[in-house]
Design a protein around this motif. Structure first.
Motif, mmCIF file in Angstrom:
data_model
loop_
_atom_site.group_PDB
_atom_site.id
_atom_site.type_symbol
_atom_site.label_atom_id
_atom_site.label_comp_id
_atom_site.label_asym_id
_atom_site.label_seq_id
_atom_site.Cartn_x
_atom_site.Cartn_y
_atom_site.Cartn_z
ATOM 1 N N PRO A 100 0.815 -1.217 0.000
ATOM 2 C CA PRO A 100 0.000 0.000 0.000
ATOM 3 C C PRO A 100 0.849 1.268 0.000
ATOM 4 O O PRO A 100 1.948 1.296 0.551
ATOM 5 N N GLU A 101 0.306 2.302 -0.640
ATOM 6 C CA GLU A 101 0.929 3.623 -0.583
ATOM 7 C C GLU A 101 0.630 4.251 0.777
ATOM 8 O O GLU A 101 -0.373 3.920 1.415
ATOM 9 N N ILE A 102 1.489 5.174 1.203
ATOM 10 C CA ILE A 102 1.260 5.903 2.455
ATOM 11 C C ILE A 102 0.702 7.276 2.078
ATOM 12 O O ILE A 102 1.372 8.044 1.375
ATOM 13 N N ALA A 103 -0.519 7.568 2.516
ATOM 14 C CA ALA A 103 -1.143 8.851 2.161
ATOM 15 C C ALA A 103 -1.502 9.598 3.438
ATOM 16 O O ALA A 103 -2.419 9.198 4.167
ATOM 17 N N ILE A 104 -0.755 10.653 3.725
ATOM 18 C CA ILE A 104 -0.943 11.409 4.961
ATOM 19 C C ILE A 104 -1.044 12.891 4.632
ATOM 20 O O ILE A 104 -0.296 13.390 3.779
ATOM 21 N N ASP A 105 -1.967 13.546 5.322
ATOM 22 C CA ASP A 105 -2.087 15.005 5.202
ATOM 23 C C ASP A 105 -2.248 15.443 3.738
ATOM 24 O O ASP A 105 -1.607 16.404 3.293
ATOM 25 N N ALA A 176 1.975 12.253 19.327
ATOM 26 C CA ALA A 176 1.812 12.266 17.860
ATOM 27 C C ALA A 176 1.998 10.866 17.286
ATOM 28 O O ALA A 176 1.289 10.451 16.367
ATOM 29 N N SER A 177 2.943 10.121 17.873
ATOM 30 C CA SER A 177 3.190 8.772 17.377
ATOM 31 C C SER A 177 1.995 7.861 17.666
ATOM 32 O O SER A 177 1.578 7.065 16.812
ATOM 33 N N ILE A 178 1.412 8.010 18.865
ATOM 34 C CA ILE A 178 0.246 7.187 19.219
ATOM 35 C C ILE A 178 -0.920 7.531 18.294
ATOM 36 O O ILE A 178 -1.599 6.644 17.764
ATOM 37 N N ALA A 179 -1.140 8.836 18.080
ATOM 38 C CA ALA A 179 -2.270 9.262 17.232
ATOM 39 C C ALA A 179 -2.086 8.728 15.806
ATOM 40 O O ALA A 179 -3.029 8.246 15.183
ATOM 41 N N GLN A 180 -0.885 8.783 15.288
ATOM 42 C CA GLN A 180 -0.662 8.341 13.913
ATOM 43 C C GLN A 180 -0.586 6.815 13.795
ATOM 44 O O GLN A 180 -1.127 6.226 12.873
ATOM 45 N N ASN A 181 0.086 6.199 14.734
ATOM 46 C CA ASN A 181 0.429 4.788 14.535
ATOM 47 C C ASN A 181 -0.386 3.805 15.370
ATOM 48 O O ASN A 181 -0.215 2.595 15.229
ATOM 49 N N TYR A 182 -1.258 4.323 16.230
ATOM 50 C CA TYR A 182 -2.262 3.440 16.838
ATOM 51 C C TYR A 182 -3.682 3.865 16.455
ATOM 52 O O TYR A 182 -4.496 3.056 16.024
ATOM 53 N N GLU A 183 -3.936 5.175 16.569
ATOM 54 C CA GLU A 183 -5.347 5.599 16.449
ATOM 55 C C GLU A 183 -5.795 5.858 15.012
ATOM 56 O O GLU A 183 -6.987 5.965 14.758
ATOM 57 N N THR A 184 -4.872 5.941 14.068
ATOM 58 C CA THR A 184 -5.268 6.076 12.659
ATOM 59 C C THR A 184 -5.501 4.665 12.100
ATOM 60 O O THR A 184 -4.648 3.794 12.248
ATOM 61 N N ASN A 185 -6.684 4.460 11.503
ATOM 62 C CA ASN A 185 -7.069 3.116 11.039
ATOM 63 C C ASN A 185 -6.895 2.107 12.172
ATOM 64 O O ASN A 185 -6.254 1.058 12.025
ATOM 65 N N ILE A 186 -7.490 2.443 13.275
ATOM 66 C CA ILE A 186 -7.263 1.734 14.544
ATOM 67 C C ILE A 186 -7.563 0.234 14.434
ATOM 68 O O ILE A 186 -8.547 -0.171 13.820
ATOM 69 N N GLY A 187 -6.680 -0.568 15.007
ATOM 70 C CA GLY A 187 -6.848 -2.024 14.936
ATOM 71 C C GLY A 187 -7.900 -2.529 15.903
ATOM 72 O O GLY A 187 -8.694 -3.412 15.585
ATOM 73 N N ARG A 188 -7.874 -1.973 17.117
ATOM 74 C CA ARG A 188 -8.833 -2.419 18.138
ATOM 75 C C ARG A 188 -9.228 -1.232 19.003
ATOM 76 O O ARG A 188 -8.410 -0.366 19.306
ATOM 77 N N GLY A 189 -10.501 -1.207 19.434
ATOM 78 C CA GLY A 189 -11.004 -0.123 20.276
ATOM 79 C C GLY A 189 -11.334 1.096 19.434
ATOM 80 O O GLY A 189 -11.366 1.032 18.194
ATOM 81 N N SER A 190 -11.555 2.227 20.107
ATOM 82 C CA SER A 190 -11.758 3.457 19.324
ATOM 83 C C SER A 190 -10.703 4.504 19.652
ATOM 84 O O SER A 190 -10.592 5.512 18.960
ATOM 85 N N ALA A 324 -3.686 0.042 -3.603
ATOM 86 C CA ALA A 324 -3.931 0.023 -2.150
ATOM 87 C C ALA A 324 -3.287 1.248 -1.500
ATOM 88 O O ALA A 324 -2.179 1.643 -1.873
ATOM 89 N N MET A 325 -4.016 1.833 -0.520
ATOM 90 C CA MET A 325 -3.456 3.009 0.168
ATOM 91 C C MET A 325 -3.832 2.980 1.648
ATOM 92 O O MET A 325 -4.974 2.704 1.995
ATOM 93 N N TRP A 326 -2.846 3.298 2.475
ATOM 94 C CA TRP A 326 -3.094 3.520 3.914
ATOM 95 C C TRP A 326 -3.244 5.027 4.064
ATOM 96 O O TRP A 326 -2.298 5.764 3.838
ATOM 97 N N THR A 327 -4.454 5.490 4.405
ATOM 98 C CA THR A 327 -4.681 6.936 4.450
ATOM 99 C C THR A 327 -5.093 7.380 5.855
ATOM 100 O O THR A 327 -5.586 6.569 6.649
ATOM 101 N N ASP A 328 -4.901 8.666 6.115
ATOM 102 C CA ASP A 328 -5.395 9.217 7.376
ATOM 103 C C ASP A 328 -6.711 9.964 7.142
ATOM 104 O O ASP A 328 -7.093 10.812 7.910
#
Ligand code: FAD
Length: 460
Positions: A100-105, A176-190, A324-328
């Motif tokens: 997948p491509e990385i699409a941010i901001d 910032a790392s948690i927001a980007q790398n856990y909470e974006t396209n979150i795997g579990r929870g909200s 395929a793209m991983w987007t925020d």
């Protein structure tokens, strides 16, 4: 009417066991009981069986709107498929076909530039990794204290139960790392705050068992929904469709189940195999024991909406990027479906939207939400302009008989709620994916159905 004190209305059935819910958990319980000679009746709210297994047969290759992959260690699911003569096809290789491509901001960031890009908020020792869940899972694997997945429910695992947020903070992740790398396209929870890290320890130990047994991602030929449909066929007229249960009255002699259409059904025992959230809409007389009632009321469910997109032309051949793209964005993670028989051709795109962004889409209505997802994708990929159309839209949160995809555990809930959710109360037993001790997904549903069936068999 053997059960004095209950309804004076004419009872439609009098069987050994009623099962509420014709998902694979309820159907597995009913099939095991039926095999042992018990008289069963399965009462299902919807006009179809399968619940969270829903194959979109009007789309090429019948992609899955619900439960997708049957993994290596799914002993019960694989065994049941074999007994029913169902073919399982492996999609593992196709699943990993796209980078997948990385699409941010608002921009697609070439992989070669990602490591040093100013929008890369991964921790300094992980900058070279792909953002999001995969990087997070590596940290979980590094610190996972569980020897085996089923250890998660052992009393001394309680001490590991903290929020994902506090776990990541302890390991030096920034906000910032948690927001980007856990909470974006979150795997579990909200959010990282409302999800227990113990569920992740369990999940990763369980994932390892699956791949150690066999690294596959199987699907039932014709769609996973074929499995519950074939199970239901075997049960014949024991299945009653289009009958939402609204009320359960139980006493020491039996159980009475009342449906929204006024029909009344009686049995000696009951197995509740609905998902956790719809269970809240059933009134129990007498009420459920307070610890169980609390678990039913408070255990959250994961929010996922899937939007399937038809592609008019392979526009990725024009811009040279991956489809395929991983987007925020609110479009979430977009994957390429490769469902064609005997070919790796892209048969469509799938936007998987997870957590809070699903609420924004769900509030807009399907048409506007689908249009927004396409607009977000086109903004990032001008070559896609006019090339996409919505083929199917499924919000699991809005489905009244699912109200989410699966149970999600907040910090502290596993040890408080899980023992209550599997404990019978009087003549009522509980199944469903959330009532499993050692599995996830479809295998969890069958594990819980099997446990409930064995509990009841011991009492018949
Ligand atoms: C988007 C998504 C992706 C998934 N991916 C995977 C995956 O890749 N691999 C995997 O193993 N699992 C996956 N799962 C999970 C898997 O699909 C479920 O764990 C499993 O199908 C649950 O089965 P169940 O019988 O417990 O519940 P369900 O299938 O939900 O069945 C419960 C039944 O109860 C019925 N019901 C509800 N309320 C009432 C009522 N009042 N009266 C009567 N009937 C009622 C419902 O209509 C439903 O038919 C996924 C699920 C979703 C939604």
């Amino acid at each position: 009417m053997a059960m004095s004190g209950m309804s004076r209305a004419h009872a439609a059935t009098n069987v050994d066991v009623i099962v509420i819910g014709a998902g694979i958990s309820g159907l597995h319980a009913a099939s095991l009981l039926n095999e042992q000679g018990a008289k069963v009746r399965v009462i299902e709210a919807q006009s179809r069986v399968g619940g969270r297994l829903l194959s979109l047969r009007n789309l090429e290759g019948a992609p899955e709107a619900g439960g997708d992959s049957i993994l290596g260690g799914y002993g019960r699911v694989r065994d049941t498929c074999a007994k029913l003569g169902l073919t399982l096809n492996d999609f593992e290789r196709r699943r990993g076909a796209d980078k997948p491509e990385i699409a941010i901001d608002g921009q697609v960031i070439p992989r070669s530039m990602w490591k040093d890009h100013p929008l890369n908020f991964l921790p300094s020792d992980r900058k070279q990794e792909f953002p999001g869940r995969r990087s997070f899972e590596k940290v979980v694997d590094q610190f996972n204290p569980l020897v085996s997945a089923s250890d998660w429910i052992e009393p001394n695992s309680r001490k590991f139960d903290e929020s994902v947020y506090s776990f990541l903070k302890r390991h030096g992740w920034s906000e910032a790392s948690i927001a980007q790398n856990y909470e974006t396209n979150i795997g579990r929870g909200s959010s990282a705050h409302d999800c227990s890290i113990l569920t992740w320890y369990f999940r990763r130990a369980w994932d390892k068992i699956q791949t150690d047994i066999e690294s596959v991602a199987l699907k039932v030929e014709g769609g996973n929904q074929t499995l519950p449909e074939t199970m239901a066929k075997r049960l014949g007229d024991a299945i009653l469709l289009s009958n939402p249960v609204v009320n359960v009255v139980a006493n020491e002699r039996g159980v009475e189940v009342r449906c929204v259409n006024g029909s009344v059904h009686q049995s000696r025992f009951l197995i509740c195999a609905t998902p956790i959230s719809p269970l809240r809409s059933i009134k129990f007389d007498p009420g459920l024991p307070p610890p169980l009632a609390k678990a039913v009321a408070l255990l959250p469910s994961m929010m996922i909406t899937k939007i399937f997109l038809n592609v008019k032309k392979p526009f990725w051949q024009e811009d040279g990027l991956s489809p395929a793209m991983w987007t925020d964005t609110v479009a979430g993670e977009i994957g390429a479906l490769r469902q064609a028989e005997g070919s790796d051709r892209v048969t469509g795109l799938l936007a998987r939207v997870r957590g809070f962004p699903t609420q924004r889409l769900d509030a807009m209505g399907e048409r506007a939400a689908g249009a927004l997802v396409i607009a977000e994708y086109e903004k990032l990929r001008p070559a896609a302009k006019g090339m996409l159309e919505v083929a199917a839209y499924k919000s699991w949160t809005k489905d009244p008989y699912a109200r989410g995809t699966w149970a999600e555990w907040e910090p502290g809930q596993i040890h408080e709620f899980l023992p209550e959710l599997i404990k019978p109360t009087g003549r009522i037993h509980f199944a469903g994916e959330h009532a499993s001790l050692a599995n996830r997904g479809m295998e969890a549903a069958m594990e819980a159905g099997e446990r409930a069936a064995l509990e009841v068999l011991g009492r018949l």
